[in-house]
Design a protein around this motif. Structure first.
Motif, PDB file in Angstrom:
ATOM      1  N   UNK A  73      63.701  11.934   3.873  1.00 60.29           N
ATOM      2  CA  UNK A  73      64.015  10.784   4.712  1.00 60.29           C
ATOM      3  C   UNK A  73      63.759  11.107   6.184  1.00 60.29           C
ATOM      4  N   UNK A  74      64.153  12.299   6.605  1.00 59.20           N
ATOM      5  CA  UNK A  74      63.888  12.729   7.988  1.00 59.20           C
ATOM      6  C   UNK A  74      62.393  12.685   8.296  1.00 59.20           C
ATOM      7  N   UNK A  75      61.594  13.207   7.391  1.00 59.48           N
ATOM      8  CA  UNK A  75      60.147  13.227   7.611  1.00 59.48           C
ATOM      9  C   UNK A  75      59.585  11.811   7.622  1.00 59.48           C
ATOM     10  N   UNK A  76      60.094  10.949   6.754  1.00 64.07           N
ATOM     11  CA  UNK A  76      59.620   9.561   6.713  1.00 64.07           C
ATOM     12  C   UNK A  76      59.917   8.850   8.034  1.00 64.07           C
ATOM     13  N   UNK A  77      61.082   9.096   8.607  1.00 64.21           N
ATOM     14  CA  UNK A  77      61.408   8.484   9.899  1.00 64.21           C
ATOM     15  C   UNK A  77      60.401   8.927  10.952  1.00 64.21           C
ATOM     16  N   UNK A  78      60.094  10.211  10.954  1.00 72.97           N
ATOM     17  CA  UNK A  78      59.102  10.710  11.921  1.00 72.97           C
ATOM     18  C   UNK A  78      57.734  10.060  11.672  1.00 72.97           C
ATOM     19  N   UNK A  79      57.323   9.963  10.422  1.00 75.39           N
ATOM     20  CA  UNK A  79      56.021   9.397  10.076  1.00 75.39           C
ATOM     21  C   UNK A  79      55.930   7.904  10.415  1.00 75.39           C
ATOM     22  N   UNK A  97      78.268  10.324   8.960  1.00 78.76           N
ATOM     23  CA  UNK A  97      78.025  10.107  10.389  1.00 78.76           C
ATOM     24  C   UNK A  97      77.492  11.380  11.044  1.00 78.76           C
ATOM     25  N   UNK A  98      78.087  12.518  10.702  1.00 79.48           N
ATOM     26  CA  UNK A  98      77.623  13.797  11.250  1.00 79.48           C
ATOM     27  C   UNK A  98      76.192  14.090  10.811  1.00 79.48           C
ATOM     28  N   UNK A 103      70.078  14.024  11.689  1.00 80.44           N
ATOM     29  CA  UNK A 103      68.793  13.361  11.441  1.00 80.44           C
ATOM     30  C   UNK A 103      68.248  12.773  12.735  1.00 80.44           C
ATOM     31  N   UNK A 104      69.111  12.138  13.507  1.00 76.66           N
ATOM     32  CA  UNK A 104      68.706  11.549  14.786  1.00 76.66           C
ATOM     33  C   UNK A 104      68.130  12.617  15.710  1.00 76.66           C
ATOM     34  N   UNK A 105      68.789  13.757  15.783  1.00 76.02           N
ATOM     35  CA  UNK A 105      68.315  14.857  16.625  1.00 76.02           C
ATOM     36  C   UNK A 105      66.967  15.376  16.126  1.00 76.02           C
ATOM     37  N   UNK A 108      64.216  12.708  16.699  1.00 74.85           N
ATOM     38  CA  UNK A 108      64.154  12.158  18.064  1.00 74.85           C
ATOM     39  C   UNK A 108      64.206  10.630  18.039  1.00 74.85           C
ATOM     40  N   UNK A 109      64.948  10.086  17.090  1.00 78.18           N
ATOM     41  CA  UNK A 109      65.068   8.641  16.936  1.00 78.18           C
ATOM     42  C   UNK A 109      66.542   8.293  16.920  1.00 78.18           C
ATOM     43  N   UNK A 110      66.959   7.426  17.821  1.00 70.25           N
ATOM     44  CA  UNK A 110      68.373   7.050  17.903  1.00 70.25           C
ATOM     45  C   UNK A 110      68.784   6.233  16.684  1.00 70.25           C
ATOM     46  N   UNK A 111      69.848   6.685  16.052  1.00 73.86           N
ATOM     47  CA  UNK A 111      70.424   5.968  14.928  1.00 73.86           C
ATOM     48  C   UNK A 111      71.768   5.419  15.400  1.00 73.86           C
ATOM     49  N   UNK A 112      71.922   4.102  15.317  1.00 74.45           N
ATOM     50  CA  UNK A 112      73.157   3.438  15.729  1.00 74.45           C
ATOM     51  C   UNK A 112      74.147   3.495  14.567  1.00 74.45           C
TER      52      UNK A 112
END
Length: 128
Positions: A73-79, A97-98, A103-105, A108-112
């Motif tokens: 999932x982390x890689x997909x967000x980056x892609x 939440x933690x 994942x956000x860090x 480099x994508x802000x997750x609300x």
């Protein structure tokens, strides 16, 4: 595209005037489910070139996930970063939440982070 009756359940929704892909995760999110989910996600975005979408992950019924699923999932967000307008995560779990902060860090994508549908509606209105 997205397979019916799979984890997560996928819906297209309009929330506060924004087109959203709403994913409801249940129970344990597995590696195999992550493969199917990410393939559907990438296919959806390939059909909607240059159109960004708000992503909502509802994790209120999810109790755990496999580490490999989170890594994928982390890689997909980056892609898919260029296709995502924002990510909203609904959970009342401190642990999830933690993990979302990690994942956000990493991406480099802000997750609300929000704890309820009501908070999502309220906060999305403020972000508009």
């Amino acid at each position: 595209m997205f397979k019916a009756n799979k984890n997560p359940v996928v819906q297209k929704k309009e929330i506060n005037g924004k087109q959203c892909l709403h994913f409801t995760f249940k129970e344990t999110f597995t590696y195999d489910e992550a493969e199917d989910f990410i393939a559907g996600w990438k296919q959806h975005f390939s059909l909607k070139k240059h159109k960004k979408v708000v992503v909502v992950w509802e994790l209120l019924e999810m109790d755990s996930y496999e580490t490999e699923a989170r890594t994928m999932l982390q890689q997909a967000i980056k892609d898919l970063k260029d296709n995502i307008e924002g990510i909203w995560l609904l959970t009342d779990s401190i642990l999830i939440q933690a993990e979302a902060e990690i994942i956000s860090f990493y991406t480099s994508f802000k997750i609300h982070l929000v704890k309820s549908e009501e908070e999502l509606l309220s906060r999305m209105k403020l972000e508009a």
